[in-house]
Design an enzyme around this catalytic site. Structure first.
Site, PDB file in Angstrom:
ATOM      1  N   ASP A 107      20.613  23.363 -13.278  1.00 13.53           N
ATOM      2  CA  ASP A 107      21.668  22.354 -13.395  1.00 13.53           C
ATOM      3  C   ASP A 107      22.110  21.925 -12.000  1.00 13.53           C
ATOM      4  OD1 ASP A 107      23.431  20.639 -14.616  1.00 13.53           O
ATOM      5  OD2 ASP A 107      24.632  22.193 -15.601  1.00 13.53           O
ATOM      6  N   GLU A 129      28.337  23.811 -20.187  1.00 15.16           N
ATOM      7  CA  GLU A 129      27.556  24.285 -19.045  1.00 15.16           C
ATOM      8  C   GLU A 129      27.933  25.727 -18.703  1.00 15.16           C
ATOM      9  OE1 GLU A 129      26.820  20.062 -16.671  1.00 15.16           O
ATOM     10  OE2 GLU A 129      28.589  21.260 -16.225  1.00 15.16           O
TER      11      GLU A 129
END
Length: 256
Positions: A107, A129
């Site tokens: 990410d 996330e």
């Protein structure tokens, strides 16, 4: 920052008589993303990040699957947008209910400090996330060099906090007062139409703008989470195991 890196890979440059190659920010993001995907192996359960940098990594994973260079990959997306992207690329998907341990997550980040602490969530996906990247064995963060800061909040840009819509002003005032000594200004995030931005989880985002260092990050994290109405914040502390930074002079890789 780069002095503490594990090693640096210098990009190939043209001869000195040739004009210098100026890479765009998006090209740098793509270089970092492709480098991160080199760590992906067949059979892995992967956390698929959200944002402009992570998008390149997901695209690359999809390409390698299509070419047969990767097999038996399972992706855990961190947003509806990433889920749609992965489906379009033919990446098999699942969720944390079925895979409580993730092999690797890739990410981006909005800020990276010298200790590999991150600010994430300016795209609005910080809760999912953090859930995904908090359960992975290895979390590779990919950024371009503009994201490097001396301390979190140092860019002067938003430090996001996801809050419930109920009495959000009350929560925003609590957050602003919490970091009053750091010159904090708390603002509700709006979407492109001027309406309150709504996360995939149906919540709002309050963005904190800081003029000074907030000090001990763990103390700050605990204080934010103790405020009723706060769902999660965008400080990802001691989570990234590797940060890959693409700059004009090459790729810098820092490991924990």
């Amino acid at each position: 920052w780069s002095e503490k890196a594990s090693y640096v890979e210098v990009l190939s440059r043209p001869p000195s008589l040739s004009p210098p190659v100026i890479l765009t920010q998006d090209e740098l993001k793509k270089i970092a993303a492709y480098k991160a995907v080199e760590f992906v192996e067949s059979g892995m359960v992967l956390g698929l990040g959200t944002g402009s940098t992570a998008k390149h990594a997901v695209d690359r994973i999809g390409e390698l699957l299509r070419l047969g260079k990767l097999k038996n990959i399972v992706g855990i997306p961190t947003s509806k947008k990433t889920q749609e992207q992965a489906v379009s690329l033919g990446i098999p998907l699942s969720d944390l209910d079925h895979h409580s341990t993730i092999d690797l997550a890739i990410d981006g980040a909005d800020e990276v400090d010298p200790h590999l602490n991150l600010v994430k969530g300016r795209g609005g996906s910080l809760l999912r996330e953090k859930m995904v990247e908090g359960t992975c064995k290895k979390f590779i963060c990919i950024v371009d060099e503009s994201k490097l800061v001396k301390h979190l909040g140092g860019s002067g840009l938003a430090m996001p906090v996801e809050v419930v819509p109920f009495c959000w002003k009350f929560t925003a005032n609590k957050l602003q007062n919490l970091f009053e000594d750091s010159g904090c200004v708390a603002k509700l995030r709006n979407d492109s139409k001027g309406k309150s931005f709504v996360t995939d989880n149906g919540n709002y985002i309050v963005d904190l703008y800081l003029k000074k260092d907030i000090g001990d990050l763990q103390v700050a994290s605990d204080a934010i989470l103790r405020i009723a109405g706060v769902v999660e914040h965008g400080m990802f502390l001691d989570m990234a195991t590797t940060v890959i930074v693409a700059g004009e002079l090459g790729i810098t890789i820092k490991n924990k």
